[in-house]
Design a protein around this motif. Structure first.
Motif, PDB file in Angstrom:
ATOM      1  N   ILE A  44      19.088  -5.176   1.579  1.00  0.00           N
ATOM      2  CA  ILE A  44      17.729  -4.667   1.832  1.00  0.00           C
ATOM      3  C   ILE A  44      16.711  -5.777   1.622  1.00  0.00           C
ATOM      4  O   ILE A  44      15.843  -6.020   2.479  1.00  0.00           O
ATOM      5  CB  ILE A  44      17.428  -3.450   0.943  1.00  0.00           C
ATOM      6  CG1 ILE A  44      18.261  -2.253   1.397  1.00  0.00           C
ATOM      7  CG2 ILE A  44      15.935  -3.112   0.962  1.00  0.00           C
ATOM      8  CD1 ILE A  44      18.288  -1.095   0.408  1.00  0.00           C
ATOM      9  N   VAL A  59      14.163  -7.640   4.373  1.00  0.00           N
ATOM     10  CA  VAL A  59      12.703  -7.737   4.235  1.00  0.00           C
ATOM     11  C   VAL A  59      12.262  -9.153   4.593  1.00  0.00           C
ATOM     12  O   VAL A  59      11.332  -9.347   5.388  1.00  0.00           O
ATOM     13  CB  VAL A  59      12.249  -7.348   2.808  1.00  0.00           C
ATOM     14  CG1 VAL A  59      10.796  -7.730   2.570  1.00  0.00           C
ATOM     15  CG2 VAL A  59      12.471  -5.858   2.574  1.00  0.00           C
ATOM     16  N   THR A 114      12.736  -9.794   8.385  1.00  0.00           N
ATOM     17  CA  THR A 114      11.688  -9.170   9.196  1.00  0.00           C
ATOM     18  C   THR A 114      10.397  -9.960   9.107  1.00  0.00           C
ATOM     19  O   THR A 114       9.726 -10.191  10.123  1.00  0.00           O
ATOM     20  CB  THR A 114      11.480  -7.708   8.755  1.00  0.00           C
ATOM     21  OG1 THR A 114      12.718  -7.009   8.939  1.00  0.00           O
ATOM     22  CG2 THR A 114      10.385  -7.036   9.569  1.00  0.00           C
ATOM     23  N   VAL A 141      15.978   0.062   9.674  1.00  0.00           N
ATOM     24  CA  VAL A 141      15.129   0.828   8.750  1.00  0.00           C
ATOM     25  C   VAL A 141      13.990  -0.046   8.237  1.00  0.00           C
ATOM     26  O   VAL A 141      12.820   0.362   8.249  1.00  0.00           O
ATOM     27  CB  VAL A 141      15.959   1.391   7.576  1.00  0.00           C
ATOM     28  CG1 VAL A 141      15.068   1.960   6.489  1.00  0.00           C
ATOM     29  CG2 VAL A 141      16.932   2.457   8.080  1.00  0.00           C
ATOM     30  N   VAL A 142      14.314  -1.261   7.802  1.00  0.00           N
ATOM     31  CA  VAL A 142      13.276  -2.177   7.293  1.00  0.00           C
ATOM     32  C   VAL A 142      12.271  -2.492   8.394  1.00  0.00           C
ATOM     33  O   VAL A 142      11.060  -2.479   8.169  1.00  0.00           O
ATOM     34  CB  VAL A 142      13.907  -3.464   6.715  1.00  0.00           C
ATOM     35  CG1 VAL A 142      12.858  -4.528   6.440  1.00  0.00           C
ATOM     36  CG2 VAL A 142      14.683  -3.143   5.441  1.00  0.00           C
ATOM     37  N   THR A 182      11.492  -0.679  11.020  1.00  0.00           N
ATOM     38  CA  THR A 182      10.684   0.510  11.288  1.00  0.00           C
ATOM     39  C   THR A 182       9.612   0.687  10.216  1.00  0.00           C
ATOM     40  O   THR A 182       8.449   0.982  10.532  1.00  0.00           O
ATOM     41  CB  THR A 182      11.577   1.758  11.380  1.00  0.00           C
ATOM     42  OG1 THR A 182      12.524   1.559  12.434  1.00  0.00           O
ATOM     43  CG2 THR A 182      10.760   3.001  11.651  1.00  0.00           C
ATOM     44  N   LEU A 183       9.982   0.503   8.958  1.00  0.00           N
ATOM     45  CA  LEU A 183       9.001   0.599   7.869  1.00  0.00           C
ATOM     46  C   LEU A 183       7.923  -0.476   8.009  1.00  0.00           C
ATOM     47  O   LEU A 183       6.747  -0.219   7.757  1.00  0.00           O
ATOM     48  CB  LEU A 183       9.687   0.511   6.510  1.00  0.00           C
ATOM     49  CG  LEU A 183      10.593   1.690   6.166  1.00  0.00           C
ATOM     50  CD1 LEU A 183      11.364   1.411   4.878  1.00  0.00           C
ATOM     51  CD2 LEU A 183       9.807   2.981   6.074  1.00  0.00           C
ATOM     52  N   PHE A 184       8.310  -1.674   8.439  1.00  0.00           N
ATOM     53  CA  PHE A 184       7.357  -2.757   8.689  1.00  0.00           C
ATOM     54  C   PHE A 184       6.367  -2.332   9.775  1.00  0.00           C
ATOM     55  O   PHE A 184       5.157  -2.540   9.639  1.00  0.00           O
ATOM     56  CB  PHE A 184       8.126  -4.020   9.108  1.00  0.00           C
ATOM     57  CG  PHE A 184       7.258  -5.183   9.482  1.00  0.00           C
ATOM     58  CD1 PHE A 184       6.624  -5.952   8.523  1.00  0.00           C
ATOM     59  CD2 PHE A 184       7.094  -5.531  10.822  1.00  0.00           C
ATOM     60  CE1 PHE A 184       5.837  -7.037   8.873  1.00  0.00           C
ATOM     61  CE2 PHE A 184       6.318  -6.609  11.185  1.00  0.00           C
ATOM     62  CZ  PHE A 184       5.682  -7.372  10.212  1.00  0.00           C
ATOM     63  N   ILE A 197       5.539   0.743  10.657  1.00  0.00           N
ATOM     64  CA  ILE A 197       4.718   1.868  10.199  1.00  0.00           C
ATOM     65  C   ILE A 197       3.658   1.424   9.194  1.00  0.00           C
ATOM     66  O   ILE A 197       2.489   1.806   9.307  1.00  0.00           O
ATOM     67  CB  ILE A 197       5.611   2.967   9.587  1.00  0.00           C
ATOM     68  CG1 ILE A 197       6.457   3.621  10.672  1.00  0.00           C
ATOM     69  CG2 ILE A 197       4.768   4.017   8.855  1.00  0.00           C
ATOM     70  CD1 ILE A 197       7.548   4.537  10.144  1.00  0.00           C
ATOM     71  N   PHE A 198       4.057   0.604   8.215  1.00  0.00           N
ATOM     72  CA  PHE A 198       3.157   0.300   7.100  1.00  0.00           C
ATOM     73  C   PHE A 198       2.401  -1.017   7.221  1.00  0.00           C
ATOM     74  O   PHE A 198       1.391  -1.203   6.554  1.00  0.00           O
ATOM     75  CB  PHE A 198       3.918   0.333   5.767  1.00  0.00           C
ATOM     76  CG  PHE A 198       4.416   1.702   5.424  1.00  0.00           C
ATOM     77  CD1 PHE A 198       3.538   2.705   5.061  1.00  0.00           C
ATOM     78  CD2 PHE A 198       5.767   1.998   5.494  1.00  0.00           C
ATOM     79  CE1 PHE A 198       3.985   3.978   4.750  1.00  0.00           C
ATOM     80  CE2 PHE A 198       6.228   3.268   5.190  1.00  0.00           C
ATOM     81  CZ  PHE A 198       5.338   4.259   4.814  1.00  0.00           C
ATOM     82  N   LYS A 203       1.250  -1.031  12.126  1.00  0.00           N
ATOM     83  CA  LYS A 203       0.458   0.185  12.319  1.00  0.00           C
ATOM     84  C   LYS A 203      -0.005   0.433  13.755  1.00  0.00           C
ATOM     85  O   LYS A 203      -0.663   1.417  14.013  1.00  0.00           O
ATOM     86  CB  LYS A 203      -0.755   0.217  11.379  1.00  0.00           C
ATOM     87  CG  LYS A 203      -0.397   0.218   9.917  1.00  0.00           C
ATOM     88  CD  LYS A 203      -1.633   0.233   9.057  1.00  0.00           C
ATOM     89  CE  LYS A 203      -1.263   0.118   7.601  1.00  0.00           C
ATOM     90  NZ  LYS A 203      -2.406   0.018   6.737  1.00  0.00           N
TER      91      LYS A 203
END
Length: 123
Positions: free
Chosen positions: A11, A15, A18, A86-87, A89-91, A93-94, A97
């Protein structure tokens, strides 16, 4: 325990991956990146990718079945790819944006989860 430590390292590795691959696209308006040439961006990304490898290599060594870990080659690669999505996608979203998740993304992620199940299933 080795499996959990492998997952944590993967994980963290993702990070940094990414950020190295896509961070410069998001922060292009920051003061020093705005005027940086492609070689400066490449060197910056390599610097971030160094930390990706610092975690990725030990994760694979610890997690690999022949080194006492719980995972095969296929399982390690499948885990890495699923974590990567997953990482990422979170990047989006957060941090980014500006991208919105649509139904086809959820369907695609569902198919990836199905692939993970198939890879890990002991037939």
């Amino acid at each position: 325990m080795r499996g959990l430590f492998t997952l944590v390292l993967l994980i963290l590795s993702n990070v940094f991956m990414t950020l190295a691959w896509y961070g410069h696209l998001q922060w292009k308006d920051s003061s020093w990146l705005k005027n940086a040439g492609i070689w400066s961006i490449i060197i910056f990304s390599w610097g971030l990718a160094f930390f990706e490898y610092v975690m990725q290599v030990p994760a694979n060594r610890l997690g690999f079945k022949e080194n006492g870990g719980p995972f095969t080659f296929f399982e390690l690669k499948t885990i890495q790819e699923a974590i990567s999505l997953v990482v990422f996608t979170l990047f989006l979203i957060f941090v980014v944006k500006s991208e919105k998740l649509a139904w086809n993304h959820f369907l695609g992620f569902g198919l990836i989860l199905l692939a993970v199940y198939v890879i890990f299933k002991k037939w």
